[in-house]
Design an enzyme around this catalytic site. Structure first.
Site, short mmCIF file in Angstrom:
data_model
loop_
_atom_site.label_atom_id
_atom_site.label_comp_id
_atom_site.label_asym_id
_atom_site.label_seq_id
_atom_site.Cartn_x
_atom_site.Cartn_y
_atom_site.Cartn_z
N SER A 116 0.72 -1.04 0.19
CA SER A 116 0.44 0.12 -0.09
C SER A 116 0.93 1.55 0.41
O SER A 116 0.97 2.02 -0.77
CB SER A 116 -0.63 -0.12 1.75
OG SER A 116 -2.00 -0.97 1.10
N GLY A 117 1.39 1.45 0.75
CA GLY A 117 2.21 2.60 1.38
C GLY A 117 3.96 2.56 1.44
O GLY A 117 4.96 3.38 1.18
N GLY A 188 -1.53 -0.69 5.07
CA GLY A 188 -0.01 -1.41 6.24
C GLY A 188 -0.20 -1.38 7.72
O GLY A 188 0.45 -1.58 8.79
N LEU A 479 4.69 -5.41 15.49
CA LEU A 479 4.60 -5.48 14.69
C LEU A 479 5.13 -4.68 13.01
O LEU A 479 5.81 -5.19 12.21
CB LEU A 479 2.93 -6.34 14.13
CG LEU A 479 2.42 -6.75 12.90
CD1 LEU A 479 3.50 -8.55 12.35
CD2 LEU A 479 1.28 -6.15 12.11
N TYR A 481 6.89 -2.72 13.56
CA TYR A 481 8.22 -1.67 13.22
C TYR A 481 8.91 -3.67 13.13
O TYR A 481 9.50 -4.12 13.51
CB TYR A 481 9.04 -1.77 14.33
CG TYR A 481 8.69 -0.72 15.34
CD1 TYR A 481 8.26 0.49 14.36
CD2 TYR A 481 8.72 0.34 16.32
CE1 TYR A 481 7.84 2.00 14.56
CE2 TYR A 481 8.98 1.13 16.63
CZ TYR A 481 7.67 2.42 16.14
OH TYR A 481 7.45 3.31 16.71
#
Ligand SMILES: Cc1cc2nc3c(=O)[nH]c(=O)nc-3n(C[C@H](O)[C@H](O)[C@H](O)COP(=O)(O)OP(=O)(O)OC[C@H]3O[C@@H](n4cnc5c(N)ncnc54)[C@H](O)[C@@H]3O)c2cc1C
Ligand SMILES: *[C@@H]1O[C@H](CO)[C@@H](O)[C@H](O)[C@H]1NC(C)=O
Ligand SMILES: *[C@@H]1O[C@H](CO)[C@@H](O)[C@H](O)[C@H]1NC(C)=O
Ligand SMILES: *[C@@H]1O[C@H](CO)[C@@H](O)[C@H](O)[C@H]1NC(C)=O
Length: 543
Positions: A116-117, A188, A479, A481
């Site tokens: 997504s990003g 995300g 998660l 990170y």
């Protein structure tokens, strides 16, 4: 198109449908010969002939393949000539394209990576050691805000900057409690638990989600009701990529005052940073919920030539004016020595820009920009601290940080709303009992394997030095990170046992419910990656 290949592919698709046992066969075949033509043909068949398919599929031979691939790379470590590249990138323009992409990737038996990003710290949204297709969601980024209902639908490809901006356009006193970096995307970020400066007041991004839409492994579009509460729970902190493709979230807006206050105060060791840092641990998670004081710790040059010191930066957001902030600080945290002159009152949206490190006076329009200023080589890791670290402990840590050279910390205080929410309410389990979260952070600009080895070694050593001071059994991790050091799976026979290793660090006891949700929605593990949630082992789920 070669007809014998067509026959082969449909036979494989047939086997694929026949039994999950044949997955491995079709996978390894397709892996050596993933077929761009058959993927495109399948998409066309699924979507209809006039459906813009030729404008959304890229193979390495397309001239814009490289720029599309690099557009959402946010870590230079994964932008080298030796970084594994996707066989195909597909950039859906509408929901039916997503549905078709899932069905067709499944048909040709190639792993689908969803991006997504692109901010995943380990790039698992766009890099893999096995052949893969990227499903790139950046075109699906509509945002519709409903202030009366205090909610918004945001598509997965929308960035946080775009979300904050679109809410702000309609109301100066509403926002969404999510991350600080404007280019991170909803897909995300929210599915991974997302947090930002409002976490002590309102909890995480996932504590403020009302509904969602996903495409499941069968290509169906499911909302909260249709996917059921286990799966809805799972995609709110368990990571999206194990369960399906997140199309959109319906988020709940929260209130902020028109005027907020920020400050940044720095202390080096010579300025008694150790005492202030020590004290911060007793204050930051208990102080007024309107106040968030992040602490950055970095090895820097000292005042004498050649000398190194540690600098602690206290960066804060207060949901109120400077007078009330000063009253709270004088009472609860006088050790920081905050002065009224350190405080800057500003509108909420200006505080968003301040936290994103834009110069004062920058127009909020910058939040609509999807490209960050610069991209570094980087590595991140995480830890949780449940007991204050002693002054001796802190001094020992400073010594190690200075020896290592470049790795810094970000301490994010918890408490407030975070402690009120049950550990089981979402997959994100790090609630009451955690004083703060540590992010380990190292960035570099030197190219090459040697530099990378050096810096990775440095951050891993610091992580190892921190063992006595942080949570144990499990040593918890966040998660969002993403850190592949804490365990990976190859999604083979041992995927459950491998998954449990990183799964309990990210999710503690919630791992079991995530496995249950996974087994419900994707029992054959089509949606998989290096750290995905495994389905229940085969013997168990067939009874
Ligand atoms: C500069 C920077 C600042 C950050 N600041 C914060 C912060 O303040 N707070 C915070 O909580 N985190 C922060 N993060 C971490 C960030 O939230 C996570 O990396 C997040 O997963 C990024 O989401 P993305 O869509 O941009 O990334 P991607 O790399 O596109 O995706 C990340 C993961 O989610 C999966 N995924 C993405 N989209 C979908 C989808 N539509 N459906 C299913 N699965 C999907 C991917 O496959 C991958 O596993 C930061 C990261 C960076 C690089
Ligand atoms: C990629 O190249 C193929 C073959 O030339 C072409 O048909 C297709 O339109 C191109 N894709 C894009 C997105 O331009
Ligand atoms: C990736 O590398 C290319 C050069 O190959 C460079 O032009 C581009 O800016 C880089 N992008 C990122 C995000 O590192
Ligand atoms: C640091 O602490 C010492 C002892 O408490 C004190 O005398 C000194 O003034 C402090 N220095 C600063 C810069 O606050």
């Amino acid at each position: 198109m070669n007809t014998s290949k067509t026959a082969h592919i449909s036979l494989l698709s047939f086997l694929f449908l026949l039994s999950p046992l044949f997955n491995l066969v079709s996978l390894s075949y397709a892996a050596s010969d993933p077929n761009y033509d058959s993927f495109v043909q399948c998409l066309t068949k699924q979507s209809g002939p006039n459906d813009q398919i030729s404008s959304i599929v890229y193979s390495p031979s397309n001239s814009s393949y490289t720029s599309v691939l690099q557009a959402y790379v946010r870590n230079r470590r994964f932008n080298t000539s030796s970084t594994p590249k996707p066989r195909i990138i597909v950039t859906p323009l509408k929901v039916s394209h997503v549905q078709a992409s899932v069905i067709c990737a499944k048909n040709i038996g190639v792993q689908l990576k969803i991006r997504s990003g692109g901010h995943d710290y380990e790039a698992i949204s766009y890099v893999s050691d096995v052949p893969f297709i990227i499903l790139d969601m950046f075109n699906l980024r509509s945002i519709s805000v409903n202030i009366e209902q205090e909610s918004a639908w945001v598509q997965a490809g929308a960035t946080l900057g775009e979300i904050y901006y679109r809410i702000w356009e309609k109301s100066k006193i509403h926002t969404y409690p999510a991350g600080v970096c404007p280019t991170v995307a909803a897909g995300g970020h929210i599915s991974g638990g997302g947090y930002g400066v409002l976490l002590r007041k309102y909890g995480l991004a996932v504590d403020n989600v009302l509904d969602a839409q996903i495409v499941d492994v069968k290509g169906r579009v499911l909302d909260r009701k249709a996917m059921g509460e286990d799966v809805f729970w799972a995609i709110n902190g368990g990571g999206g990529a194990s369960f399906g493709v997140i199309l959109a979230y319906k988020i709940k807006l929260v209130k902020v005052p028109e005027i907020v206050t920020v400050f940044r105060v720095q202390k080096t060791l010579e300025q008694n940073a150790t005492d202030v840092v020590y004290r911060w641990q007793f204050v930051a998670d208990k102080i007024d919920n309107d106040l968030f004081i992040r602490m950055l710790l970095q090895p820097v040059s000292g005042s004498k030539k050649g000398e190194r010191t540690i600098r602690a930066s206290f960066i804060s957001l207060f949901l109120g004016d400077a007078n009330r902030l000063m009253t709270i600080m004088n009472k609860d945290f006088p050790e920081l020595g905050l002065k009224k002159a350190d405080c800057m009152e500003m509108s909420w949206i200006d505080s968003v820009l301040y936290w994103a490190n834009f110069d004062s006076g920058t127009s909020p329009d910058i939040l609509l920009s999807r490209t960050p200023d610069s991209v570094n080589f980087l590595k991140r890791k995480s830890d949780y601290v449940q007991n204050p670290i002693s002054k001796d402990g802190l001094e020992w840590i400073w010594k190690k940080m200075i020896e290592l050279g470049k790795t810094g910390f970000v301490f994010n205080p918890y408490g407030g709303r975070m402690s009120e929410i049950s550990e089981k309410a979402t997959p994100f389990p790090h609630r009451a009992g955690n004083i703060f979260k540590i992010q380990y952070s190292v960035n570099w600009n030197e190219e090459g394997i040697e530099a990378e080895k050096n810096y990775l070694n440095q951050i891993r050593r610091l992580f190892s030095y921190m063992t006595p001071f942080v949570s144990k059994s499990p040593r918890q991790a966040f998660l969002n990170y993403r850190d592949l050091d804490i365990g990976v799976t190859d999604n083979g026979e041992n995927s459950y046992n491998e998954g449990e290793v990183y799964g309990v660090k990210y999710f503690k006891d919630n791992f079991d419910r995530l496995v249950k949700a996974k087994t419900l929605i994707d029992p054959d593990n089509f949606f998989r990656n290096e750290q995905s949630i495994p389905p229940k082992p085969f013997q168990q789920h067939t009874k």
